[in-house]
Design a protein around this motif. Structure first.
Motif, PDB file in Angstrom:
ATOM      1  N   CYS A 116       0.844  -1.198   0.000  1.00  0.00           N
ATOM      2  CA  CYS A 116       0.000   0.000   0.000  1.00  0.00           C
ATOM      3  C   CYS A 116       0.881   1.250   0.000  1.00  0.00           C
ATOM      4  CB  CYS A 116      -0.881   0.023   1.247  1.00  0.00           C
ATOM      5  SG  CYS A 116      -1.950  -1.407   1.376  1.00  0.00           S
ATOM      6  N   SER A 121      -5.904   3.058  -0.998  1.00  0.00           N
ATOM      7  CA  SER A 121      -6.820   2.674   0.080  1.00  0.00           C
ATOM      8  C   SER A 121      -6.784   1.166   0.318  1.00  0.00           C
ATOM      9  CB  SER A 121      -8.239   3.129  -0.257  1.00  0.00           C
ATOM     10  OG  SER A 121      -8.735   2.402  -1.347  1.00  0.00           O
ATOM     11  N   ILE A 136      -3.105   0.314  11.865  1.00  0.00           N
ATOM     12  CA  ILE A 136      -3.878   1.070  10.879  1.00  0.00           C
ATOM     13  C   ILE A 136      -4.024   2.529  11.322  1.00  0.00           C
ATOM     14  CG2 ILE A 136      -6.224   1.361   9.938  1.00  0.00           C
ATOM     15  CD1 ILE A 136      -6.340  -1.742   9.780  1.00  0.00           C
ATOM     16  N   HIS A 137      -4.452   2.731  12.583  1.00  0.00           N
ATOM     17  CA  HIS A 137      -4.726   4.103  13.029  1.00  0.00           C
ATOM     18  C   HIS A 137      -3.459   4.894  13.329  1.00  0.00           C
ATOM     19  CE1 HIS A 137      -8.848   3.272  12.797  1.00  0.00           C
ATOM     20  NE2 HIS A 137      -9.015   2.690  13.970  1.00  0.00           N
ATOM     21  N   GLN A 138      -2.431   4.241  13.855  1.00  0.00           N
ATOM     22  CA  GLN A 138      -1.260   4.991  14.303  1.00  0.00           C
ATOM     23  C   GLN A 138      -0.125   5.045  13.299  1.00  0.00           C
ATOM     24  OE1 GLN A 138      -0.489   3.559  18.298  1.00  0.00           O
ATOM     25  NE2 GLN A 138      -2.611   4.056  18.810  1.00  0.00           N
ATOM     26  N   LEU A 140      -0.510   3.599   9.466  1.00  0.00           N
ATOM     27  CA  LEU A 140      -0.923   3.687   8.055  1.00  0.00           C
ATOM     28  C   LEU A 140      -1.702   4.965   7.758  1.00  0.00           C
ATOM     29  CD1 LEU A 140      -1.940  -0.025   7.327  1.00  0.00           C
ATOM     30  CD2 LEU A 140       0.194   1.149   6.762  1.00  0.00           C
ATOM     31  N   GLU A 141      -2.670   5.303   8.619  1.00  0.00           N
ATOM     32  CA  GLU A 141      -3.472   6.491   8.317  1.00  0.00           C
ATOM     33  C   GLU A 141      -2.640   7.775   8.368  1.00  0.00           C
ATOM     34  OE1 GLU A 141      -7.877   4.589   9.200  1.00  0.00           O
ATOM     35  OE2 GLU A 141      -6.956   5.814  10.781  1.00  0.00           O
ATOM     36  N   LEU A 145      -2.560   6.716   4.024  1.00  0.00           N
ATOM     37  CA  LEU A 145      -3.332   5.624   3.443  1.00  0.00           C
ATOM     38  C   LEU A 145      -4.766   5.713   3.955  1.00  0.00           C
ATOM     39  CD1 LEU A 145      -0.261   4.474   3.641  1.00  0.00           C
ATOM     40  CD2 LEU A 145      -1.391   2.378   2.987  1.00  0.00           C
ATOM     41  N   ILE A 146      -5.692   5.309   3.117  1.00  0.00           N
ATOM     42  CA  ILE A 146      -7.092   5.428   3.503  1.00  0.00           C
ATOM     43  C   ILE A 146      -7.652   4.052   3.832  1.00  0.00           C
ATOM     44  CG2 ILE A 146      -9.394   6.165   2.700  1.00  0.00           C
ATOM     45  CD1 ILE A 146      -7.159   7.833   0.703  1.00  0.00           C
ATOM     46  N   GLY A 147      -8.028   3.867   5.099  1.00  0.00           N
ATOM     47  CA  GLY A 147      -8.589   2.591   5.541  1.00  0.00           C
ATOM     48  C   GLY A 147     -10.105   2.659   5.570  1.00  0.00           C
TER      49      GLY A 147
END
Ligand SMILES: *Cc1c(COP(=O)(O)O)cnc(C)c1O
Length: 416
Positions: A116, A121, A136-138, A140-141, A145-147
């Protein structure tokens, strides 16, 4: 007829393959079990061989069919990782290659980072394992990146999210979901993914039911990923992670990033995990039988409000998914104790055989209270949506005699 008699190519079944491939005793001075090679660096057979090894490692050329390549340095790979990666492949039907990591989170994070890019996304089912959710929250976002989260078990919502996401690179499915065991349809998601222009990878966290009872790659997924800390190793004494795929190039790409991040599984752990593989099917079969007997017996107890276990699913869609993708229900169940948190804590204090600890999949039974431990970082609303109430207790059933466990759980419930 010439002397051209060939032995029939004979493909053995997984429990045989795991004990017969990937390890040549001659390379371990005749030892029946692999030696542990703790070396950090390897001596080249010639400067030309060193040049060739680097050319292959850096992707400048591809190995010939029977080429034997010199090892370089253990962050890239080492004999115990190679043996383990060869031996674990047959346990995951349709896999052609594996990469081993020093934890399940190392495997999961490497898969995301390898596939990614910022601006792209990914779609994922919720609830997810806490570490994955954090990543994901800490990580990738904030990287851009869009989860896109989809509730576990909502087949239409997952299909729609995959069809409508922009620049979709990856679909991450954890099924069954922890701790409510809600199942998501892998085959349907894989079909939706292959119908999109970007053809995102479908990755399944198969820690709960694999490699024995659920085979994501045969259902169309591209990668099955594991926390080997759980059932694969099975004794709660090591951390590890594995990614298995149908496409060897995809796994080679993960190994490339693994060499940079430095998160390969270390030789001692590879050797330990290697020795546990032949018994994973035996352990899981026993754990699933134990759990089924206990879960079905406790479901009617006056202090149990609701019990979550695959054989006790009542929603038709959940039953359909279960029957389509799982061979056995597995070794984990959860239940809501009447009386909320106080009653759940009381139960945990009274149980004597199973210990109160997080993690799962070991030969010893463990109990935990997800709302205040593994899932305590979810907001109240997120917990409610995931069905994680204050009275919920999760049980990972071990290989003890199920009658002792049942009696212990029953007495603890009777006393509430
Ligand atoms: C434990 C677990 C992980 C993380 O694995 P570690 O080995 O602890 O890093 C990921 N997914 C699931 C479903 C797990 O249970």
């Amino acid at each position: 007829m010439s002397g051209n008699r060939r032995k029939t190519a004979y493909v053995v079944r997984p429990p045989t393959a795991v004990l017969t491939r990937g390890f040549d005793p001659r390379l371990s001075v005749g030892s029946a079990r692999p030696a542990v090679f703790r070396s950090s660096t390897y001596v080249f057979s010639s400067p030309e061989a060193a040049e060739r090894a680097f050319s292959l490692a850096l992707g400048r050329s591809r190995p010939a069919a029977d080429e034997s390549v010199d090892l370089i340095y253990s962050r890239l790979s080492h004999p115990n990782a190679e043996i383990l990666e060869d031996q674990i492949v047959p346990l995951e039907p349709s896999a052609t290659a594996a990469a081993v990591f020093n934890s399940g989170m190392a495997a999961i994070s490497t898969i995301f980072l390898a596939n990614c890019q910022p601006g792209s996304s990914f779609v994922y089912t919720v609830p997810l394992y806490g570490g994955t959710q954090h990543f994901i929250h800490q990580v990738l976002e904030p990287l851009g990146l869009i989860g896109i989260a989809v509730p576990a078990g909502d087949t239409i919502a997952l299909r729609t999210a995959i069809a409508s996401a922009r620049e979709l690179r990856l679909v991450f499915i954890e099924t069954p979901a922890n701790p409510t065991l809600r199942m998501s349809d892998i085959a349907d998601a894989a079909r939706a993914a292959s119908a999109t222009a970007t053809r995102p990878l479908v990755v399944v966290d198969n820690t709960f039911l694999g490699p024995t009872f659920q085979h994501p790659l045969t259902l169309g997924a591209d990668v099955a990923v594991y926390s080997a800390t759980k059932y694969l190793s099975g004794l709660s004494d090591m951390l590890g992670g594995v990614a298995l795929g149908r496409d060897p190039d995809l796994i080679a790409q993960l190994r490339g990033l693994r060499a940079i991040l430095g998160n390969i599984l270390q030789p001692d752990e590879c050797w330990m995990l290697d020795g546990r593989l032949p018994t994973v099917g035996l352990r899981m079969a026993r754990q699933s039988k134990n759990a089924q007997r206990i879960a079905e017996s406790l479901a009617g107890h006056r202090c149990v409000e609701r019990l979550y276990y695959p054989t006790l699913f009542d929603e038709p869609e959940q039953r359909r998914i279960r029957d389509a993708q799982c061979r056995f229900p597995g070794g984990i169940f959860s239940f809501d104790v009447k009386g909320g948190k106080a009653a759940a804590f009381d139960f945990l204090r009274r149980v004597t055989i199973a210990r109160n600890a997080v993690s799962l999949g070991g030969v010893e039974s463990l109990t935990c209270h997800p709302a205040t431990t593994t899932h305590s970082e979810l907001s109240v609303e997120e917990r409610q949506r995931a069905g994680i109430g204050d009275g919920l207790v999760r049980v990972s059933v071990g290989v003890e005699d199920w009658r002792d466990l049942l009696q212990d759980f029953r007495e603890a419930l009777d006393a509430l």
